[in-house]
Structures are given as C-alpha cells and as structure tokens.
Enzyme design. Structure first.
Site, PDB file in Angstrom:
ATOM      1  N   LYS A 106       0.811  -1.223   0.000  1.00 34.15           N
ATOM      2  CA  LYS A 106       0.000   0.000   0.000  1.00 34.15           C
ATOM      3  C   LYS A 106       0.845   1.275   0.000  1.00 34.15           C
ATOM      4  O   LYS A 106       0.388   2.330   0.430  1.00 34.15           O
ATOM      5  CB  LYS A 106      -0.979   0.025   1.179  1.00 34.15           C
ATOM      6  CG  LYS A 106      -1.880  -1.201   1.286  1.00 34.15           C
ATOM      7  CD  LYS A 106      -2.610  -1.507  -0.009  1.00 34.15           C
ATOM      8  CE  LYS A 106      -3.579  -0.402  -0.399  1.00 34.15           C
ATOM      9  NZ  LYS A 106      -4.282  -0.706  -1.679  1.00 34.15           N
ATOM     10  N   ARG A 114      -8.910   4.168  -3.990  1.00 30.72           N
ATOM     11  CA  ARG A 114     -10.233   4.093  -3.372  1.00 30.72           C
ATOM     12  C   ARG A 114     -10.313   5.023  -2.157  1.00 30.72           C
ATOM     13  O   ARG A 114      -9.295   5.345  -1.533  1.00 30.72           O
ATOM     14  CB  ARG A 114     -10.562   2.657  -2.955  1.00 30.72           C
ATOM     15  CG  ARG A 114      -9.643   2.093  -1.907  1.00 30.72           C
ATOM     16  CD  ARG A 114     -10.291   0.898  -1.190  1.00 30.72           C
ATOM     17  NE  ARG A 114     -10.548  -0.224  -2.074  1.00 30.72           N
ATOM     18  CZ  ARG A 114      -9.725  -1.264  -2.226  1.00 30.72           C
ATOM     19  NH1 ARG A 114      -8.565  -1.280  -1.574  1.00 30.72           N
ATOM     20  NH2 ARG A 114     -10.036  -2.264  -3.011  1.00 30.72           N
ATOM     21  N   THR A 115     -11.500   5.451  -1.823  1.00 31.89           N
ATOM     22  CA  THR A 115     -11.706   6.363  -0.697  1.00 31.89           C
ATOM     23  C   THR A 115     -11.468   5.631   0.623  1.00 31.89           C
ATOM     24  O   THR A 115     -11.978   4.524   0.848  1.00 31.89           O
ATOM     25  CB  THR A 115     -13.146   6.910  -0.718  1.00 31.89           C
ATOM     26  OG1 THR A 115     -13.374   7.548  -1.979  1.00 31.89           O
ATOM     27  CG2 THR A 115     -13.358   7.908   0.404  1.00 31.89           C
ATOM     28  N   HIS A 116     -10.667   6.242   1.496  1.00 34.77           N
ATOM     29  CA  HIS A 116     -10.362   5.624   2.796  1.00 34.77           C
ATOM     30  C   HIS A 116     -11.535   5.777   3.750  1.00 34.77           C
ATOM     31  O   HIS A 116     -12.350   6.700   3.639  1.00 34.77           O
ATOM     32  CB  HIS A 116      -9.117   6.281   3.422  1.00 34.77           C
ATOM     33  CG  HIS A 116      -7.857   5.974   2.692  1.00 34.77           C
ATOM     34  ND1 HIS A 116      -6.638   6.542   3.008  1.00 34.77           N
ATOM     35  CD2 HIS A 116      -7.609   5.139   1.648  1.00 34.77           C
ATOM     36  CE1 HIS A 116      -5.715   6.081   2.196  1.00 34.77           C
ATOM     37  NE2 HIS A 116      -6.273   5.234   1.373  1.00 34.77           N
ATOM     38  N   LYS A 128      -7.013   0.788  -6.550  1.00 38.51           N
ATOM     39  CA  LYS A 128      -6.072   1.888  -6.368  1.00 38.51           C
ATOM     40  C   LYS A 128      -6.821   3.214  -6.357  1.00 38.51           C
ATOM     41  O   LYS A 128      -7.635   3.485  -7.234  1.00 38.51           O
ATOM     42  CB  LYS A 128      -5.012   1.888  -7.474  1.00 38.51           C
ATOM     43  CG  LYS A 128      -4.357   0.533  -7.691  1.00 38.51           C
ATOM     44  CD  LYS A 128      -3.662   0.012  -6.457  1.00 38.51           C
ATOM     45  CE  LYS A 128      -3.078  -1.371  -6.688  1.00 38.51           C
ATOM     46  NZ  LYS A 128      -2.457  -1.924  -5.463  1.00 38.51           N
ATOM     47  N   ARG A 131       5.621   5.368   2.333  1.00 44.41           N
ATOM     48  CA  ARG A 131       4.522   6.313   2.436  1.00 44.41           C
ATOM     49  C   ARG A 131       4.295   6.624   3.906  1.00 44.41           C
ATOM     50  O   ARG A 131       4.679   5.831   4.773  1.00 44.41           O
ATOM     51  CB  ARG A 131       3.277   5.649   1.821  1.00 44.41           C
ATOM     52  CG  ARG A 131       2.020   6.468   1.755  1.00 44.41           C
ATOM     53  CD  ARG A 131       0.924   5.599   1.177  1.00 44.41           C
ATOM     54  NE  ARG A 131      -0.330   6.291   0.977  1.00 44.41           N
ATOM     55  CZ  ARG A 131      -1.445   5.695   0.571  1.00 44.41           C
ATOM     56  NH1 ARG A 131      -1.453   4.393   0.330  1.00 44.41           N
ATOM     57  NH2 ARG A 131      -2.554   6.393   0.422  1.00 44.41           N
ATOM     58  N   GLY A 187       2.561   2.157  -3.014  1.00 43.39           N
ATOM     59  CA  GLY A 187       2.608   2.631  -4.397  1.00 43.39           C
ATOM     60  C   GLY A 187       3.457   1.730  -5.274  1.00 43.39           C
ATOM     61  O   GLY A 187       3.913   2.152  -6.341  1.00 43.39           O
ATOM     62  N   THR A 188       3.647   0.479  -4.842  1.00 45.03           N
ATOM     63  CA  THR A 188       4.516  -0.431  -5.596  1.00 45.03           C
ATOM     64  C   THR A 188       3.939  -0.790  -6.958  1.00 45.03           C
ATOM     65  O   THR A 188       4.679  -0.906  -7.944  1.00 45.03           O
ATOM     66  CB  THR A 188       4.767  -1.720  -4.790  1.00 45.03           C
ATOM     67  OG1 THR A 188       3.503  -2.332  -4.474  1.00 45.03           O
ATOM     68  CG2 THR A 188       5.507  -1.413  -3.500  1.00 45.03           C
ATOM     69  N   ARG A 189       2.626  -0.971  -7.036  1.00 46.51           N
ATOM     70  CA  ARG A 189       2.022  -1.311  -8.320  1.00 46.51           C
ATOM     71  C   ARG A 189       2.201  -0.176  -9.320  1.00 46.51           C
ATOM     72  O   ARG A 189       2.467  -0.401 -10.505  1.00 46.51           O
ATOM     73  CB  ARG A 189       0.533  -1.635  -8.131  1.00 46.51           C
ATOM     74  CG  ARG A 189      -0.256  -1.814  -9.417  1.00 46.51           C
ATOM     75  CD  ARG A 189       0.331  -2.865 -10.355  1.00 46.51           C
ATOM     76  NE  ARG A 189       0.369  -4.184  -9.756  1.00 46.51           N
ATOM     77  CZ  ARG A 189       0.848  -5.265 -10.377  1.00 46.51           C
ATOM     78  NH1 ARG A 189       1.328  -5.147 -11.610  1.00 46.51           N
ATOM     79  NH2 ARG A 189       0.873  -6.428  -9.777  1.00 46.51           N
TER      80      ARG A 189
END
EC number: 2.8.2.-
Length: 368
Positions: free
Chosen positions: A125, A333-335, A331, A206, A127-129
C-alpha cells in the site's frame, strides 16, 4: 654387279614413320596441356594455394578432357544462369526461427529468461504497483506482472522455478519483479543476497499512518465484519499502547525492517521512492528510479495525466496496448473515516521510527 636404283614408290613411303611420330607428339602435347589446365582450374576453384592439393586424374582422351573442362568454371566467376524453362530447383535461404511469444516487438533475438536484476521489495500500500506499471513503459525494462512471492512463500521451489516465471529479455534489458511483502520478511534479505549480491532493491514508502489506513480499507472491502480500525490499532487506547503485532501497524515501522536489509546490502543498492511524490510528481520520482537502474530517462511528463476521479496519475500509453491506462479499481479508493485523535496518537507512535528512518537513509520524507 651393278645395283638397281630404288623405285619411286619406296622413295615416297620413306617419310611415313616421321609423320606418325609427329602426330603422336602433338596428341601427347595436347593431353598434357589439357591436364595442366584442368588441374589449375580445380585447384583455383577449391580455394587457391591455401586449399589442399589433390592429384589430377589423367584424362583418357582429349574428348574426355574437353568434357571435364566444360564442367569446371573459371575462378571468381558466377555459375552460368539456368536457361529459360529449366526445371532445376530453386534454393531458398533458410528462414530464422520465429521469436517465442512474449519477446519484445522487433527484437532480433528471442532473448532468455533471467533472474531479476532489480526487485521492488516494498512496501504494501505504498505505491509499488504504480512504480511497476510506470517502469514497464521503458523499452529497456521487462517486468513480471504478478507477484511471485518467491523469497517469502515459495522459496522451497528453487531458483529455476523462479527463473521460469520471468519474462524473456535481451542482454541490454533489465528484469524486474515486485513483491511488497519481502520488505517485512526476515529471511528475504539473506535469500536475495544468496541469489545475487548485486541485486538492486526498490522500496516505495509512504506516511505510515496513511499507509495503515489504506491497508485497513483494502482488508475491509474483502472482510466487512472485521473489527474497527481503532480496535485493531491499540492494545489500550487510553494508555496509548499501540498493538505492533497487527500487520498494518508493523509494516510502517520502516527503520526496524531496514536494519535486516542493511546487514546484507549497502544503502547504495537500495532506492527509496516517496509514495506521496509519486502522486504529485510521477515523472520526477520515476526519473530517479531510472537513474538508479542505470537506464536512460525515457519516462517523462509526457507519459502521465492526472485522473481527478481517482486522484491518481495515469499513463497516457500503457506498455501492452498503447492506450491510456489507469491502475485497477483497488487503487485510489476512498479511505474509511478515522477519528482524528486516533490519527494523532499513531503519529506520535511512529515519530521516533520515522526520524530514525530519515537519518538512516539520508532523506526527509516530511511525514511529521
């Protein structure tokens, strides 16, 4: 007793043996000359003085020698063209084997499957993708799209199994794979080092509080009945005791995990990408990644546009289709909404770990 003079017929027959002898000499001379020319032609056409010299078989007759000479061709001249309508088969050059599926378009060679020279080892989570999808646009990079989880879950399958998963690359290309869980796997640094001590490592980091909330949001979408974020984050919230056994919290303790990697790899072989800057300045962050990998800066501003709906940069052209492409639905999406007091408590918890991380890597990510 007087002798008679020889008759005119006997006198005329006297020179006959001389003529026969002259004819024989002429025939022998012609055969000798023909044989010499034939030997010279054969030696020349077989490679000149450097070629092994074969003995020339003497021709049985002038006619046989003439036939042999007609079959041999002078050195340096092309063979005579076939006459029109000739049925002689036409020889065609052999076609090179077609490159296997997955080879780069236009490649002269099919390439080979190689162990990765660079691995995106973390963090989940972070930003690896995005980093993987962006770097795949580069022509000198070939990346495995899925996460192989070799150094944490499938290590017993062996390196040849791991190699078989990789895309084919040319000698000039770099093979890259991504598995974010490596960063928090204790055995991963040693195992990667044993594969190759020259492996380049990429870590996308992050703000650990934001990362933990993103992690929880993803889990909640799959398991709606899990406890609240606050309930999982603290052992005793009133005392501010954070539960470091929860994976979402533990991952963000970057300084702790980094110690294991520095036992095997120098900092010069580890590149840290800012997950925040990857959103606000993707070209700048990817420029640094390209420098770290030792490849030309091909990925620039022209490759990105900002998707306001997702709140995330997208590629104007993807590697496969050449069409605009954004990351998947998961990717951006709203937290979930978290109590501001809980966020502040977690910031206090992570502060000493963050400071130590900044000092170790020599980079201030400004999470405070």
């Amino acid at each position: 007793m007087a002798h008679r003079a020889p008759s005119g017929r006997a006198s005329a027959a006297a020179p006959a043996p001389s003529r026969r002898l002259a004819r024989r000499v002429l025939v022998l001379f012609t055969l000798s000359l023909s044989c010499s020319y034939l030997c010279y032609s054969l030696l020349c056409c077989c490679g000149g003085p450097a070629a092994p010299r074969a003995r020339c078989a003497p021709a049985r007759s002038a006619a046989a020698a003439k036939k042999l000479l007609q079959k041999s061709r002078p050195c340096g001249r092309p063979p005579p063209a076939e006459p029109p309508g000739s049925a002689a088969p036409v020889r065609r050059p052999r076609e090179p084997p077609a490159p296997p599926a997955g080879s780069p378009p236009g490649s002269a060679r099919p390439g080979a499957k190689r162990l990765p020279q660079a691995i995106v080892v973390g963090v989940k989570k972070g930003g690896t993708r995005a980093v993987l999808e962006f770097i795949r646009v580069h022509p000198d990079v070939r990346a495995l799209g899925t996460e192989p989880h070799f150094f944490d879950r499938n290590y017993d399958r062996g390196l040849e199994w791991y190699r078989s998963l990789m895309p084919r690359t040319l000698d000039s290309q770099i093979t890259v794979e991504k598995t974010p869980s490596y960063f928090v796997t204790k055995e991963a640094p040693r195992r990667i080092f044993n594969m190759s001590r020259d492996t380049k490592l990429i870590v996308v980091v992050r703000n650990p509080v934001t990362r933990a909330i993103s992690d929880y949001t993803q889990t909640l979408s799959k398991k709606p009945d899990i406890p609240t974020f606050e309930g999982l984050s603290f052992r005793n919230r009133s005392l501010g005791l954070v539960d470091t056994s929860w994976n979402a919290i533990r991952i963000g303790m970057y300084a702790v995990h980094l110690e294991s990697w520095l036992q095997y790899f120098p900092l010069s072989q580890i590149h840290f990408v800012s997950g925040e800057k990857l959103i606000t300045d993707p070209a700048g962050e990817m420029g640094k990644v390209q420098d770290f990998l030792g490849i030309k800066r091909v990925i620039t501003d022209k490759h990105f546009y900002f998707n306001k709906t997702k709140g995330f940069p997208c590629l104007k052209k993807s590697e496969s289709s050449g069409l605009p492409r954004c990351l998947g639905k998961s990717k951006g999406r709203t937290h979930v909404q978290i109590d501001p007091e809980v966020i502040e408590q977690l910031r206090d918890f992570y502060r000493p770990y963050n400071i130590k991380f900044y000092e170790t890597v020599g980079q201030d990510f400004r999470w405070e």
